[in-house]
Design an enzyme around this catalytic site. Structure first.
Site, PDB file in Angstrom:
ATOM      1  N   GLU A  21       7.739  -8.885   1.898  1.00 55.64           N
ATOM      2  CA  GLU A  21       7.736  -7.590   2.589  1.00 55.64           C
ATOM      3  C   GLU A  21       6.356  -7.233   3.124  1.00 55.64           C
ATOM      4  OE1 GLU A  21       6.997  -4.055   0.722  1.00 55.64           O
ATOM      5  OE2 GLU A  21       7.531  -4.727  -1.281  1.00 55.64           O
ATOM      6  N   LYS A 156       8.517   0.008 -10.407  1.00 52.45           N
ATOM      7  CA  LYS A 156       7.157   0.469 -10.673  1.00 52.45           C
ATOM      8  C   LYS A 156       7.127   1.501 -11.811  1.00 52.45           C
ATOM      9  CE  LYS A 156       6.360   0.881  -6.107  1.00 52.45           C
ATOM     10  NZ  LYS A 156       6.987  -0.224  -5.391  1.00 52.45           N
TER      11      LYS A 156
HETATM   12  N1  PSU Z   1       5.676  -3.444  -4.670  1.00 51.52           N
HETATM   13  C1  PSU Z   1       4.332  -3.328  -4.766  1.00 51.52           C
HETATM   14  N2  PSU Z   1       3.716  -2.408  -3.951  1.00 51.52           N
HETATM   15  C2  PSU Z   1       4.414  -1.642  -3.053  1.00 51.52           C
HETATM   16  C3  PSU Z   1       5.844  -1.791  -2.973  1.00 51.52           C
HETATM   17  C4  PSU Z   1       6.414  -2.707  -3.808  1.00 51.52           C
HETATM   18  O1  PSU Z   1       3.678  -4.019  -5.560  1.00 51.52           O
HETATM   19  O2  PSU Z   1       3.823  -0.829  -2.348  1.00 51.52           O
HETATM   20  C5  PSU Z   1       6.616  -0.949  -1.957  1.00 51.52           C
HETATM   21  C6  PSU Z   1       7.952  -1.601  -1.567  1.00 51.52           C
HETATM   22  O3  PSU Z   1       7.953  -1.725  -0.173  1.00 51.52           O
HETATM   23  C7  PSU Z   1       9.006  -0.610  -2.012  1.00 51.52           C
HETATM   24  C8  PSU Z   1       8.259   0.681  -1.834  1.00 51.52           C
HETATM   25  O4  PSU Z   1      10.182  -0.696  -1.257  1.00 51.52           O
HETATM   26  O5  PSU Z   1       6.991   0.356  -2.432  1.00 51.52           O
HETATM   27  C9  PSU Z   1       8.947   1.846  -2.501  1.00 51.52           C
HETATM   28  O6  PSU Z   1       8.741   2.979  -1.731  1.00 51.52           O
HETATM   29  P1  PSU Z   1       9.651   4.290  -1.967  1.00 51.52           P
HETATM   30  O7  PSU Z   1       9.380   4.692  -3.388  1.00 51.52           O
HETATM   31  O8  PSU Z   1       9.144   5.290  -0.970  1.00 51.52           O
HETATM   32  O9  PSU Z   1      11.060   3.884  -1.714  1.00 51.52           O
END
Ligand code: PSU
Ligand code: MN
Length: 304
Positions: A21, A156
């Protein structure tokens, strides 16, 4: 959509390809750690015998398999790159924007291109204050509907992991533990939340995924790969940093898609860069595991 020739040939020949990604590049990590990580991930995937395909939107075109200069373009500190999940895709292409794809956006593009395997850091999930804010990442519904296999270090740790797991259960998304019984907590190996199914080898995961495809139930699978012990944070240190970052986000009134990038960058600040080191290494490890699973999967498929 533009698929680079190497990736296109691999897909056509039914050879292993692993998607990567770009939100992690443009919004998840500071420069130049972001570009180092992006390039190192691609190398790890190649070393394991698969073809990497980093995916983003460049001037309104979905590009599967970015060139080095395209990676540099979206990694630059002054780059103007929209964070794109399912909701934002058509807007970003219609307006000819540069866009970084989240887990949700990348799954959609990978599926369109014919790529099954995808490595990220940690997926988005149910935020801790979701009972009042309703902040639930679009990644979870994407896992429910799009048939792509996502290797991550769990969700996370800034999130509510028990609620994230419950949500995935409701949506029928299988959560696999690779050599673990627990959903990994990104910066640390354990969360206290159980996975659905544990597998101890990439071959076994590949075999399970083939079986699942044969059944035709569709949808994605989340594969949780715990961070290697030597790169994990101490639980106390990371929890303190997360609490500070969450308090700052509340104080500043951060909402919507800004929440996750804001929290990650404040945690890097509060841990004096240690969380960034952990983040880099867990992504490398996920890239390697995704490549191993992809290679096994295509090996098994050929035998049949
Ligand atoms: N994994 C990481 N760092 C990131 C992400 C994933 O180590 O920044 C990103 C991914 O793109 C995931 C996003 O989809 O964080 C989640 O964002 P949100 O909570 O706005 O859906
Ligand atoms: Mn959100």
């Amino acid at each position: 959509m533009r698929i680079n020739p190497e990736v296109r040939n691999a897909i056509r020949r039914n050879e292993p390809v692993v998607a990567l990604e770009s939100t992690i590049i443009s919004h998840g990590m500071p420069y130049p750690a972001n570009i180092e990580t992006a390039i190192a991930c691609e190398n790890k995937i190649r070393e394991r015998g698969a073809v990497p395909a980093t995916i983003a939107i460049i001037e309104g075109e979905i590009v599967v398999g970015l060139s080095l200069s395209e990676i540099e373009r979206i990694a630059a500190p002054d780059a103007n790159v929209m964070k794109v999940s399912r909701r934002d895709l058509a807007y970003a292409t219609y307006k000819h924007m540069d866009g970084a794809l989240t887990v949700s956006g990348t799954m959609i593009a990978a599926k369109m291109a014919g790529i099954r395997f995808f490595a990220t850091g940690g997926i988005g999930g149910v935020h801790r204050n979701a009972c009042s804010t309703m902040d639930i990442s679009a990644d979870l519904d994407e896992l429910a509907r799009t048939q792509v296999y996502v290797v991550s270090a769990g969700a996370k740790a800034i999130l509510d992991l028990p609620k994230t797991k419950e949500y995935l259960e409701t949506k029928g998304v299988p959560v696999i533990g690779y050599q673990t019984d627990e959903l990994p907590a990104f910066y640390t190996r354990e969360s206290g939340v159980g996975v659905d199914f544990r597998f101890d080898s990439p071959e076994e995961i590949a075999g399970y995924l083939l079986e699942k495809e044969k059944q035709g139930t569709g949808g994605g699978v989340l594969i949780g790969n715990p961070i290697h012990e030597q790169f994990a944070m101490s639980k106390k240190e990371i929890d303190e940093a997360i609490d500070k970052a969450l308090a700052e986000a509340a104080e500043k009134g951060i909402t919507g898609k800004e929440v996750t990038p804001f929290l990650l960058s404040r945690i890097v600040f509060h841990t004096k860069g240690k969380s960034l080191e952990s983040n880099k290494h867990l992504v490398y490890s996920n890239a390697e595991l995704a490549a191993k699973i992809a290679v096994s999967f295509h090996g098994l498929e050929k035998k049949k």
